[in-house]
Each structure stands twice: as structure tokens, then as C-alpha cells.
Design a protein around this motif. Sequence first.
Motif, PDB file in Angstrom:
ATOM      1  N   THR A  65      37.127  55.619  43.511  1.00 19.15           N
ATOM      2  CA  THR A  65      38.071  54.768  42.943  1.00 19.15           C
ATOM      3  C   THR A  65      39.450  55.200  42.444  1.00 19.15           C
ATOM      4  OG1 THR A  65      37.213  55.155  40.738  1.00 19.15           O
ATOM      5  CG2 THR A  65      36.166  53.272  42.060  1.00 19.15           C
ATOM      6  N   LYS A  92      39.446  45.840  43.384  1.00 17.51           N
ATOM      7  CA  LYS A  92      38.400  45.974  44.419  1.00 17.51           C
ATOM      8  C   LYS A  92      38.305  44.940  45.592  1.00 17.51           C
ATOM      9  CE  LYS A  92      33.712  46.345  43.620  1.00 17.51           C
ATOM     10  NZ  LYS A  92      32.540  47.026  43.212  1.00 17.51           N
ATOM     11  N   ASP A  95      32.827  46.870  48.600  1.00 19.42           N
ATOM     12  CA  ASP A  95      32.457  48.124  48.662  1.00 19.42           C
ATOM     13  C   ASP A  95      31.844  48.390  50.073  1.00 19.42           C
ATOM     14  OD1 ASP A  95      32.200  49.118  45.983  1.00 19.42           O
ATOM     15  OD2 ASP A  95      30.767  47.489  45.637  1.00 19.42           O
ATOM     16  N   THR A  96      32.059  49.806  50.571  1.00 22.70           N
ATOM     17  CA  THR A  96      31.533  50.369  51.686  1.00 22.70           C
ATOM     18  C   THR A  96      30.568  51.507  51.305  1.00 22.70           C
ATOM     19  OG1 THR A  96      33.201  52.122  52.015  1.00 22.70           O
ATOM     20  CG2 THR A  96      33.920  50.053  52.894  1.00 22.70           C
ATOM     21  N   ILE A 101      36.906  49.800  48.797  1.00 23.20           N
ATOM     22  CA  ILE A 101      38.145  49.414  49.302  1.00 23.20           C
ATOM     23  C   ILE A 101      39.078  48.395  48.341  1.00 23.20           C
ATOM     24  CG2 ILE A 101      39.333  48.314  51.301  1.00 23.20           C
ATOM     25  CD1 ILE A 101      37.596  49.268  53.330  1.00 23.20           C
ATOM     26  N   TRP A 118      45.394  47.217  52.156  1.00 24.92           N
ATOM     27  CA  TRP A 118      44.178  47.807  51.519  1.00 24.92           C
ATOM     28  C   TRP A 118      44.301  49.140  51.626  1.00 24.92           C
ATOM     29  CZ3 TRP A 118      45.043  43.568  54.589  1.00 24.92           C
ATOM     30  CH2 TRP A 118      44.364  42.364  54.291  1.00 24.92           C
ATOM     31  N   TRP A 120      41.706  52.936  50.906  1.00 27.02           N
ATOM     32  CA  TRP A 120      40.536  53.491  50.590  1.00 27.02           C
ATOM     33  C   TRP A 120      40.677  55.164  50.157  1.00 27.02           C
ATOM     34  CZ3 TRP A 120      38.230  57.708  53.599  1.00 27.02           C
ATOM     35  CH2 TRP A 120      36.980  58.134  53.128  1.00 27.02           C
ATOM     36  N   THR A 153      39.190  47.600  57.954  1.00 26.52           N
ATOM     37  CA  THR A 153      38.527  47.560  56.387  1.00 26.52           C
ATOM     38  C   THR A 153      37.110  46.995  56.821  1.00 26.52           C
ATOM     39  OG1 THR A 153      38.806  45.338  56.209  1.00 26.52           O
ATOM     40  CG2 THR A 153      40.791  47.079  55.357  1.00 26.52           C
ATOM     41  N   GLU A 155      33.600  47.438  57.865  1.00 24.77           N
ATOM     42  CA  GLU A 155      32.459  48.375  58.209  1.00 24.77           C
ATOM     43  C   GLU A 155      31.681  47.823  59.699  1.00 24.77           C
ATOM     44  OE1 GLU A 155      30.494  51.014  55.380  1.00 24.77           O
ATOM     45  OE2 GLU A 155      30.223  49.020  54.517  1.00 24.77           O
ATOM     46  N   GLU A 161      36.001  54.493  57.379  1.00 26.75           N
ATOM     47  CA  GLU A 161      35.611  55.316  56.079  1.00 26.75           C
ATOM     48  C   GLU A 161      34.660  55.946  56.105  1.00 26.75           C
ATOM     49  OE1 GLU A 161      38.347  51.728  56.093  1.00 26.75           O
ATOM     50  OE2 GLU A 161      36.337  51.745  56.456  1.00 26.75           O
ATOM     51  N   ASP A 162      33.616  55.323  56.519  1.00 28.05           N
ATOM     52  CA  ASP A 162      32.147  55.965  56.440  1.00 28.05           C
ATOM     53  C   ASP A 162      32.160  57.252  57.445  1.00 28.05           C
ATOM     54  OD1 ASP A 162      31.505  53.721  55.041  1.00 28.05           O
ATOM     55  OD2 ASP A 162      30.307  52.700  56.771  1.00 28.05           O
TER      56      ASP A 162
END
Length: 359
Positions: A65, A92, A95-96, A101, A118, A120, A153, A155, A161-162
Motif C-alpha cells: 500500500t 484503493k 485488490d490483486t 491497485i 492508477w 501499483w 489494471t 488481472e 502486477e502478479d
Amino acid sequence: MQPQQSQPQSQPTRTRAVLAGITALALSAALAACSSGSSKPAAAPKPGGNAAAVATPPAGSPAATPGAPASSAPPADGKVVMPTGPAADLKKDHDTKAGPIMVTTLAGQKSGVSGRVWVWLPPQYNDPKYAKFGFPVLTLFAGGQSNGYNTWTDEKQLPIEDIDAQLSQQQQAHPFIMIMPVQNLTSDEHKSFDCSDIPGQPKMGTWLSQDIPDFVHANFRTLKGRDSWGLMGASSGADCSAKLAMQHPDLYKAAVPIDGDFKADSTLWKGHEAEQAANSPDKLISTSKADVKMLATAGGGSAYEVGVVKKWVASAAAPTTVEYYEEPGGKHLTTDFEKLIPMSLQWLTKNLTGPQSDS
């Protein structure tokens, strides 16, 4: 040009001439900036080879965060640039698997443009062990019109991001701060801003190239200079990443344009042909004096796209360098863009500076 997969909102297909010259992609099998321990980088395509697409690794990582406090500038010889403030009102968005994000509306002081951004932050950002580290920054541009959304953004579409959290944990990629701005203020693709300051229109080029970096410096721990700043985009977002890299080599060192057509073709350019040419990536590539590195990709399933990208790559001249990668059988689809994420993050890691501290 828009990927042929569902976007957060329905978008008409953007007809654009697509892609072309060939430079062999030579990705090192070891990422010098990130290689340590027993982890091995994923296999890289050989120069001139027809390498297979890189598979997406499993995701999963602790949440991160924002919340880095504002601080004074570092000493003159320091590497880390602490946040200058004022702090943005980041909330926020969702969530991922790799953490939340965040989103805010940025009112650009230099451009006068207001748009959503956005953010991350990688898990390492809020790890106490990295409290004094500055991080590399990657700005991501979406395909389609990107009005009110950014597909990076999502998934379910582009889980970058992952993938970055997993690769950085394996020491195969840098943990990047990821910045994902909108690119337009209308859903009419014929009135795209082409990530430019079109005369008589909102100054989207200034917003993206000045207000967005200012926002990053105000809110996050970064590093001095351009060596840790990169750009990446798919489809119409590829054009943005290539254009901004060539126009602002003082800000960015590397870019990955995925399956672009490299044209500025908005109807808003009518009557401003000279300005249009000055902002069109297919014109800029042959005249660029920017010392930047780019990795341009094309889907091997489209001979037309391959031709356009190869031609564009072949037009580059030193000091601008462009490597080429052709995804075997790839189509202009979000599902195929996703397959390029691991390789792209590894290439950016090879060409950008990773997290550093002054101690």
C-alpha cells in the motif's frame, strides 16, 4: 489499433495501418541487475531465432500500500529521490493477488488536464528492509481508447502486477512502481489525442510527459536520472510508449511497444499536418536523435503486422536502437499481449536500473 478482446467498456475497432525492418532480438539469459541466488532467468529468444512465447508464471505476493511520507531532497551525490509532496489522494481501486491497485484523479498543473491514474507498488516498496530504497518506474499505456480505464489494471486481461511480483521474488525482474494513466477524455476513437498536444485540444502530451512524472516524484521513492524510468504499451498504447520515449530521452531510457502501428491518425489533427508529423512515431523513428532503447514486438500470426513493425524497426538509426521480437503465431489479442509480459519485464530489467539505496 485496438486489441480484439473485451475492454472494460465497449470500444469500436480502430482501423490503422499496421506495422514493419528487422533487427534480431538478443535478450541475455541472465539479467545482470537482478541475478543472484539459485534463481535462473527464463529462457530468452536467440538472435535471429523464432523463439517460443514465454509462459506466464504463477502469481501471488503480499499486498503493498502507498503511504511514503514527504521528505527533503537527497544530498547532491545521492541516488534516492524521496517524495517531495504534496501527497495525492490515493484510494484503493481493487485488490490483486500481488496487492492493491490505487487510483486518483490527477489535475495536471502544467497541462491543465485532469484524468485518472492508477498505481501499483511492488511488495518490496513497503518492506522495512527497503525503507531507504528508491524504485524504478514503469508507465503503462493501454490499447483501445483508454478513456476512464487502463487495461493493465485488469488481472483478467493483463496481469502484469502478479507477474512482476512473482519474477521479482525469483530475482528475474525488478520490482517496478507501475503507473497507469488514461490516454483520452472521450470514447470516440476518431478523436483520440494520440498522447500529444494537438492544437486546440487538451494538452495530453504534456499531462503524460510532465504532470505524470511530477506526480510520481511527489508521491514515491524513486531514483535520480532517467536510467530507472521505462515505458510500455500495447496496440495504440505501443504508439504512446514509442513516441514519448523518442520525444523525452531526458526522462526515459527504455520502452517496449507491443504490436503498435506507430501512427498519429486522429481526425483532430486536421489542419495541423506539421504538428501531426512531429508527433507520429512512424515519422519520428527515422529522424530521432534520442539515445533510447526499445523492444518492438509483432504477432507472427499477422503478416501485415509483422511487415509494418519490421519496417519501423529498420528505420531506426543510432543513437536510437530498436530490437525486434516476433511472437510465433501471435495475433492482435489481449490474450497474446499477456504472453509477452514476462519477456518484456525481463528486457526492461536488463536495460533499466533496479532498486538502490544511498547506504
